[in-house]
Design a protein around this motif. Structure first.
Motif, short mmCIF file in Angstrom:
data_model
loop_
_atom_site.label_atom_id
_atom_site.label_comp_id
_atom_site.label_asym_id
_atom_site.label_seq_id
_atom_site.Cartn_x
_atom_site.Cartn_y
_atom_site.Cartn_z
N ILE A 172 26.11 -27.73 -33.82
CA ILE A 172 27.30 -26.61 -32.87
C ILE A 172 27.96 -26.15 -33.48
CG2 ILE A 172 29.03 -26.93 -31.02
CD1 ILE A 172 27.16 -29.89 -30.67
N GLY A 223 23.36 -31.41 -27.15
CA GLY A 223 23.02 -30.08 -25.77
C GLY A 223 22.96 -30.93 -24.13
N GLN A 228 27.75 -27.55 -24.10
CA GLN A 228 26.60 -26.73 -24.16
C GLN A 228 26.02 -26.51 -22.99
OE1 GLN A 228 23.80 -26.62 -26.95
NE2 GLN A 228 26.22 -25.71 -27.70
N ARG A 229 26.28 -28.21 -21.49
CA ARG A 229 25.52 -27.41 -20.55
C ARG A 229 27.02 -26.23 -19.81
NH1 ARG A 229 23.30 -31.78 -17.27
NH2 ARG A 229 23.26 -33.89 -17.89
N SER A 232 25.08 -23.34 -21.06
CA SER A 232 24.23 -22.50 -20.52
C SER A 232 23.69 -21.33 -18.89
CB SER A 232 23.14 -23.96 -20.10
OG SER A 232 23.63 -24.36 -19.73
N CYS A 237 20.93 -29.58 -19.55
CA CYS A 237 21.62 -29.50 -21.04
C CYS A 237 20.36 -28.79 -22.21
CB CYS A 237 20.86 -31.67 -21.95
SG CYS A 237 21.36 -32.44 -20.38
N GLN A 238 20.68 -28.15 -22.77
CA GLN A 238 19.77 -27.28 -23.91
C GLN A 238 19.22 -28.09 -24.40
OE1 GLN A 238 21.49 -23.60 -25.30
NE2 GLN A 238 24.15 -24.27 -24.36
N THR A 241 19.05 -27.52 -28.49
CA THR A 241 20.07 -28.58 -28.90
C THR A 241 19.33 -30.08 -29.30
OG1 THR A 241 21.16 -27.01 -27.96
CG2 THR A 241 22.60 -28.41 -29.39
N TYR A 327 33.93 -32.12 -25.66
CA TYR A 327 32.79 -32.29 -26.48
C TYR A 327 32.14 -34.06 -26.84
CZ TYR A 327 33.58 -28.14 -29.62
OH TYR A 327 33.52 -26.86 -30.00
#
Length: 374
Positions: A172, A223, A228-229, A232, A237-238, A241, A327
């Motif tokens: 990350i 992810g 991360q969400r 996007s 979720c990615q 990742t 995080y």
């Protein structure tokens, strides 16, 4: 009469020696990690941008004041240690740390933003990489050898438990950011191989320094963390990742298996809780949560606010949120992760015969937060 007195003095001295680090059979732990395990090192790094020394961090721990943990309550390592009867090791940079405290409690070297690779997390200015943490551990060993002698120190370190819990920042806050050269130097598979080669060398070094009982933590579905969400386009979720986390876990399990076979008298285990966390994220209600996609501590519509800050607002019920901030998991989620690792690895209570002491846990999870000045 004099011989009886001398004998009694000898017995008392022996008992005192056994109750101190000189002959202690008490097991302590040494923790190497990142923000998921940091218990205050970064709050002593004055220039670090990765810092949890702000309200509302620690609101459900002890007196509710910030303590350096990047969550509202306990870390996964806290909870596993509690359930094994292990003392909670203080932060290495805690100014009150002494040789006696180390012998009684161990040390936590974890640092928010740290990674397996030295370049990871450089954007945070100050942090301890795993190499640096191991270097600090070597300094700790010198202190203990000076205190109790080489032979007793060897026994002490051989008998201790070790946790190594890093890797998410290497993705990350390194590989997935174009400002890092690793992002264009490696492919997904070659970067994971690079991490494993580096981690393997670090685990061998720890073994050579006396570590025999080691638990390496795997990665969760990173992810799906709120950061991360929100980065996007869909809010989902990615997948890339998450696939990197799965690749890391597969390679990590193989690395640990290979090292356990090649390093004499070692017990190295890999704690993988990916599936259970993914299950919670996909169906939070099944596990007693009602939110698995956004942080409990947030700054309204301004996202991502990378850390929880005094001006942030808190969710109504912290026990119902999987994530505390952008995080990091909440105390409740950390407890679930810890229980899964304990179940998989079969950890047992190790110190003494008494039941484990009650661990600080959220006691006001439903309460609204007081104002920062209260």
């Amino acid at each position: 009469m004099e011989s009886i007195i001398n004998t009694k003095i000898l017995v008392v001295m022996t008992i005192l020696a056994l109750s101190t680090g000189l002959g202690s059979c008490k097991i302590v732990q040494f923790i190497f990690g990142d923000s998921l395990s940091d218990v205050g090192n970064n709050k002593y790094l004055s220039k670090s941008l990765a810092n949890a020394n702000l309200p509302w961090y620690g609101i459900d721990f002890g007196n509710g004041m910030p303590n350096g943990r990047f969550t509202n309550g306990r870390t996964v390592a806290d909870i596993i240690g509690d359930k094994m009867g292990l003392p909670r090791p203080p932060a290495f940079l805690d100014p009150s740390l002494t040789e006696d405290i180390i012998l009684e409690n161990g040390v936590n070297y974890a640092s928010g933003g740290g990674g397996i690779l030295n370049d990871t997390g450089n954007l945070f200015i100050q942090k301890f990489s795993l190499d640096k943490q191991i270097e600090l551990f070597q300094g700790t060993q010198e202190l203990i050898r000076s205190k109790i002698g080489a032979k007793a120190a060897e026994k002490f370190f051989n008998g201790s438990n070790y946790v190594v819990a890093l890797g998410s920042n290497d993705f990350i806050n390194n590989y997935l950011l174009p400002v890092y050269r690793d992002s264009w130097t490696y492919t997904d598979s070659s970067f994971v191989a690079y991490l494993m080669d580096t981690l393997g060398g670090q685990l061998k070094l720890l073994y050579n320094l006396g570590a025999r009982q080691v638990t390496v933590f795997g990665l969760g579905p990173m992810g799906c963390i709120p950061l991360q969400r929100v980065l996007s386009t869909t809010g989902d979720c990615q997948e890339k990742t998450n696939n990197l986390a799965l690749s890391f876990n597969r390679a990590g399990q193989k690395l640990v298996n290979d090292l356990s076979k090649s390093l004499k008298n070692s017990s190295i285990k890999f704690g993988d809780a990916y599936e259970v966390v993914a299950g919670v994220i996909n169906d939070p209600a099944k596990f007693g949560f009602n939110n698995s996609d956004s942080p409990c501590c947030s700054f309204g519509q301004i996202r991502p606010a990378l850390t929880c800050i005094p001006a942030s607002t808190l969710c109504e019920d912290r026990s119902k949120y999987v994530f505390w901030d952008e995080y990091h998991p909440s105390d409740k989620a950390n407890e679930m992760i810890a229980n899964e690792i304990i179940r998989k690895l079969g950890f047992l209570y190790v110190n003494g015969t008494n039941t484990p002491p009650p661990a600080p846990a959220p006691t006001h999870a439903h309460a609204h937060a007081p104002s920062p000045g209260s």
